[in-house]
Design a protein around this motif. Sequence first.
Motif, short mmCIF file in Angstrom:
data_model
loop_
_atom_site.label_atom_id
_atom_site.label_comp_id
_atom_site.label_asym_id
_atom_site.label_seq_id
_atom_site.Cartn_x
_atom_site.Cartn_y
_atom_site.Cartn_z
N GLY A 131 0.81 -1.22 0.00
CA GLY A 131 0.00 0.00 0.00
C GLY A 131 0.84 1.26 0.00
O GLY A 131 0.54 2.22 -0.71
N ALA A 132 1.93 1.26 0.77
CA ALA A 132 2.82 2.42 0.81
C ALA A 132 3.51 2.62 -0.54
O ALA A 132 3.64 3.76 -1.00
CB ALA A 132 3.87 2.24 1.91
N VAL A 185 2.36 1.72 -3.52
CA VAL A 185 1.36 2.22 -4.46
C VAL A 185 1.10 3.71 -4.21
O VAL A 185 1.02 4.50 -5.15
CB VAL A 185 0.04 1.41 -4.35
N HIS A 186 1.00 4.09 -2.96
CA HIS A 186 0.78 5.50 -2.62
C HIS A 186 1.93 6.37 -3.11
O HIS A 186 1.70 7.43 -3.72
CB HIS A 186 0.62 5.65 -1.10
N LEU A 187 3.17 5.94 -2.88
CA LEU A 187 4.33 6.72 -3.32
C LEU A 187 4.41 6.78 -4.84
O LEU A 187 4.76 7.82 -5.40
CB LEU A 187 5.62 6.12 -2.75
N TYR A 188 4.07 5.70 -5.51
CA TYR A 188 4.08 5.69 -6.98
C TYR A 188 3.06 6.69 -7.53
O TYR A 188 3.36 7.47 -8.43
CB TYR A 188 3.79 4.29 -7.50
N ARG A 189 1.86 6.66 -6.98
CA ARG A 189 0.82 7.59 -7.44
C ARG A 189 1.21 9.03 -7.15
O ARG A 189 0.96 9.93 -7.96
CB ARG A 189 -0.51 7.27 -6.78
N ARG A 190 1.80 9.27 -6.01
CA ARG A 190 2.23 10.62 -5.63
C ARG A 190 3.32 11.13 -6.58
O ARG A 190 3.25 12.27 -7.03
CB ARG A 190 2.74 10.57 -4.20
N THR A 244 1.76 11.87 -9.99
CA THR A 244 0.99 13.12 -9.99
C THR A 244 1.93 14.33 -10.03
O THR A 244 1.67 15.29 -10.75
CB THR A 244 0.11 13.19 -8.71
#
Length: 67
Positions: free
Chosen positions: A51-52, A54-59, A62
């Motif tokens: 989850g972390a 995926v969050h960092l990748y999306r951030r 963006t």
Amino acid sequence: MKNTIATRSMLLLVAALTSPLVAAHPGHDHQHWSASLIHLLWILPAVIAIGALVHLYRRKRTQSDKG
């Protein structure tokens, strides 16, 4: 290209060598009422790590779209 092939080969090697060890872990009775909870607690850190990531990748994605 070589780096990708080497990475995939190393991942396959690690998976092949560790799978039997993970599948045959001793230490508790799988029929006990707490067996599911124990397995959940072991998998929870992996779920959090994924989850972390995926969050960092999306951030990062963006931020690169904005700039």
